[in-house]
Design an enzyme around this catalytic site. Structure first.
Site, PDB file in Angstrom:
ATOM      1  N   GLU A 131       0.880  -1.150   0.000  1.00  0.00           N
ATOM      2  CA  GLU A 131       0.000   0.000   0.000  1.00  0.00           C
ATOM      3  C   GLU A 131       0.915   1.195   0.000  1.00  0.00           C
ATOM      4  O   GLU A 131       1.621   1.450   0.980  1.00  0.00           O
ATOM      5  CB  GLU A 131      -0.902  -0.040   1.233  1.00  0.00           C
ATOM      6  CG  GLU A 131      -2.118   0.837   1.065  1.00  0.00           C
ATOM      7  CD  GLU A 131      -2.297   1.727   2.255  1.00  0.00           C
ATOM      8  OE1 GLU A 131      -2.535   1.229   3.354  1.00  0.00           O
ATOM      9  OE2 GLU A 131      -2.142   2.955   2.061  1.00  0.00           O
TER      10      GLU A 131
ATOM     11  N   CYS B 213      -2.798   8.058   4.293  1.00  0.00           N
ATOM     12  CA  CYS B 213      -2.658   7.531   2.923  1.00  0.00           C
ATOM     13  C   CYS B 213      -3.822   8.002   2.063  1.00  0.00           C
ATOM     14  O   CYS B 213      -3.742   7.966   0.840  1.00  0.00           O
ATOM     15  CB  CYS B 213      -2.579   6.007   2.898  1.00  0.00           C
ATOM     16  SG  CYS B 213      -3.089   5.190   4.391  1.00  0.00           S
TER      17      CYS B 213
END
Lengths: 503, 503
Positions: free
Chosen positions: B255, B292
């Site tokens: 990720e 994120c």
């Protein structure tokens, strides 16, 4: 030169060179000339596929299913001509193989894929109404499918399992034919095009190139217009495509070489030696060993029984004629592989050279080595040898059999034959625990050839058999998951949700 | 130096150097010295993990669930000390963030993973009794988990979502702490070790290294004893690990950075301008932009409304204090990213430099550009900028907004704000169709920050946001699938089948 199928039309290829198929029984070129497309053909197919991917999103699962069913019907209706053409190009027998097994399997796969598209379970919708978050799997985008030489119908890039799975999940396919059977592929693609037109699918849902230069294949794999790659074939070609796709983070699903070890435990050999010899020789030589699940390595426990099995297998390898191989490249590959295996310490029990007869042929080849020698050089002694070749590893005892299992590289299958009376059970369990981490399909008392189209099938396994041990290339609906992405909808207005996520 | 957790014991690290955490509010080093382990520690952890993987196969889902529940209980029981420690190392507020949100989320994730291990639905058993072929998902083997700086608890390598998913599927974890919060990680690992002992899990089920040299991290990713890698963090580090894992065909779940575009359509801005300004500024500056899913890019349609939104956002960016960032590296990274963005044509509306205050701080930074400029240089204008930075792209019209959407790289999220009266619906639909292929989570009328732990969540998306758009890092049970392989049993004797595949 034969036209290619781009954006729904058969058009002249942009090609600097062409190729022809060969009759494996004579090694003579046969049939029409087919083009090796330049980049401009690849580029046109990629652009058309992007449009098709968008248009396919508006198609229902029912419409995609109609296409797959119509295609299955089209193949069934033209089965004889297609199977005769495949027989000419591959030397696989019309009967019992092509007409009796492979065509029905191909038609069945397309129908199962149609059913999967219609039911839509692959979307696996999840609705969290309280949080107003929903998700389902959705199509990935254009998929580049490269088919192998050994299943001209059931794994053909334009009709096989990867094709069916990619289309069933709403993705257009750019198929690259295998050069060993281009005329067969043309017949399949003609049926696909007719079915697509009948079902009203976007024109570029199915496209076909007969050949591309290697550099252009790698460039396609990395092209941003492409969503994924599916490849079945040799390890070097698969690894080259994987490197190209990995570098740009593109999903690639590979099915490459696999050694498919078979462990014969002492109780099984004592109990049913002759049957095991017959099963093993049959599995090794079926279709001249040109199966991804051919048992290229088997393990025996040293002793008189082992010698008898080796002799029995050798007799059969020597008695049976060298089968025709798909291409000159298969013959060359075998010569090179056997040189590597010999250099790594394998002894030739029989065979080991090109067969003198007409056509592409290699002698049925039995190699042998000891457990000690195998453990000293396990990687080289698992060199890919696609064809009628198997290596016997004669181990000292059960402990050494387990050590051999520990050094088996990722493989599609692993078989354990054990006594029916329980004599081998403790060792069988240890071998199972060891093999379980190394193979996709664990088998008892059966050869690995024969991959049933079952929802429980795993035709996959750890690298280097494939690129990810979580996926299968055969088995519907499981094989569809490779070509789907996870689409989440967070607080998205009801009118904008896909049907499967509505309240 | 602080000992590391290998094979169930806290042992002295083999380390040539150490490091200390820093107080982000003062930039002063704090707390104990932690080791950067040599290869010998990595090697020992890998070998121990192999044994643990085999032993874990004999553990039931209930036993693994007991561990996860005990661990969750251990964290809840020591929550205050852990959250205080995390506050000291990260400057994230004890309240409302760590104690009120992140710790409950972490405990909840572990409990959901326990439930998933107990129920075992992730195994997805398929039994084809007629063919006597069965399959289910099984554990993959040792997983190397590398956690990010921005969630010291909920994504910590030894307590977060990747850890929980890997353990729930029966895989041992080798955790690599993030160097910004080692003492927090130590407290978590102590609780994990106690819970593992209580549940009777194999000793090496949970191991912890505080730091490894980059070259050793890459070597671990490629080591044959390791089955998979899970990484959350920056793109350069993720891509280096990916290259190492890809080269040996090892599954890696990443990720990485994500631009998380937000499209404000004209009707939405006309209707609720002030609310949108407040939402956007809040989302951009929450935790100093260190999420994120921070909206690092937003799109406005040229006109007075756009100018008003830009002014409103700029006012808030300037009014609010520069938050403390996790590390010196975050400050340096922002300076470098903003230089790249400026070089690519972005104008600085406010901020753009280190904040003068004590600690690791960077000014809240609003950048702007036009749709034309963005389309001339879309890759450079999506340079990763982890922190309180957002780029406004002012487009000419809806057509240009769609063009911008077409050039958004793979992202975790994409948001569309549109009029509640239907004025923007046609454009919203076009944008949705375009963004759907580029983002994992499509959002309406909401900011991307705030990733609910929901079974419907997708915290994933196309490359380079992650390595495969078919998987999510958040959401149980979906996130478990990353750490499972497909195990097929063909004709395997009943006594040798896993329980979930019995008749």
């Amino acid at each position: 030169m034969t036209p290619v199928l781009i954006a729904g039309e058969w058009v002249s290829a942009n090609a600097k060179r062409g190729f022809r198929a060969h009759d494996p029984k004579t090694s003579e070129p046969i049939g029409d000339e087919f083009p090796v497309s330049d980049w401009s053909d690849c580029d046109a197919a990629l652009s058309a596929a992007v449009g098709a991917a968008e248009a396919l999103e508006a198609c229902s699962g029912d419409q995609i299913a109609s296409f797959l069913d119509a295609y299955a019907g089209g193949l069934a209706g033209n089965a004889e001509a297609i199977c005769r053409q495949a027989e000419e190009e591959t030397a696989l027998p019309y009967q019992p193989r092509l007409a009796d097994v492979e065509m029905p399997r191909t038609v069945n796969q397309l129908r199962l894929a149609a059913e999967a598209a219609r039911v839509g379970a692959w979307r696996a919708p999840v609705v969290d109404a309280a949080a107003n978050i929903r998700s389902c799997y959705g199509p990935l985008g254009p998929v580049f499918v490269l088919g192998p030489n050994n299943f001209p119908l059931a794994f053909n890039a334009v009709s096989g399992g990867d094709f069916a799975a990619a289309i069933a999940t709403g993705n257009p396919v750019i198929a690259k034919a295998h050069p060993a059977h281009p005329a067969t592929t043309r017949l399949l693609a003609q049926a696909a095009q007719a079915a697509a037109a009948e079902a009203g699918l976007p024109a570029a849902s199915v496209q076909l190139l007969y050949g591309v230069e290697n550099e252009h294949g790698l460039r396609m794999a990395a092209d941003p217009r492409l969503a994924a790659v599916a490849f079945t074939g040799s390890r070097p070609a698969g690894l080259a495509l994987k490197a190209a796709a990995d570098a740009v983070g593109k999903p690639i699903y590979l099915e490459m070489s696999s050694v498919n070890p078979v462990f014969f435990l002492p109780g099984a050999v004592a109990e049913r030696r002759d049957a095991l010899i017959e099963e093993l020789a049959g599995s090794c030589l079926m279709a001249a060993g040109q199966f991804c699940t051919c048992p290229n390595l088997f393990v025996l426990h040293a002793g008189d029984d082992a010698e008898a099995v080796l002799q029995g297998v050798q007799d059969r390898f020597q008695q049976r004629p060298a089968g025709a191989l798909f291409a000159e490249a298969v013959v060359r590959g075998l010569a090179s592989s056997i040189a590597s295996l010999k250099a790594a310490g394998a002894e030739v029990a029989c065979g080991g050279a090109e067969a003198g007869d007409a056509g592409f042929r290699f002698q049925n080849t039995l190699l042998k080595t000891t457990g000690d020698a195998f453990l000293a050089n396990p990687a080289a002694l698992q060199t890919e040898a696609f064809g009628p070749v198997s290596l016997a590893v004669v181990v000292r005892d059960g402990e050494q059999a387990v050590q051999v299992a520990r050094h088996i590289e990722g493989s599609l299958t692993g078989s354990i034959y054990s006594s029916t009376q329980g004599d081998d059970d403790a060792l069988a369990l240890r071998l199972q625990q060891t093999l379980r981490r190394r193979v996709g399909r664990l088998i008892n008392d059966k050869m690995p050839t024969g991959v049933a189209v079952s929802p429980a099938m795993n035709h996959g396994g750890p690298f280097p058999a494939t690129g990810n041990p979580g996926f299968t290339a055969v088995g519907i609906p499981a094989s569809l998951r490779r070509f789907a992405k996870l689409d989440c909808y967070d607080n998205v207005r009801p009118a904008r949700l896909p049907a499967c996520l509505a309240d």
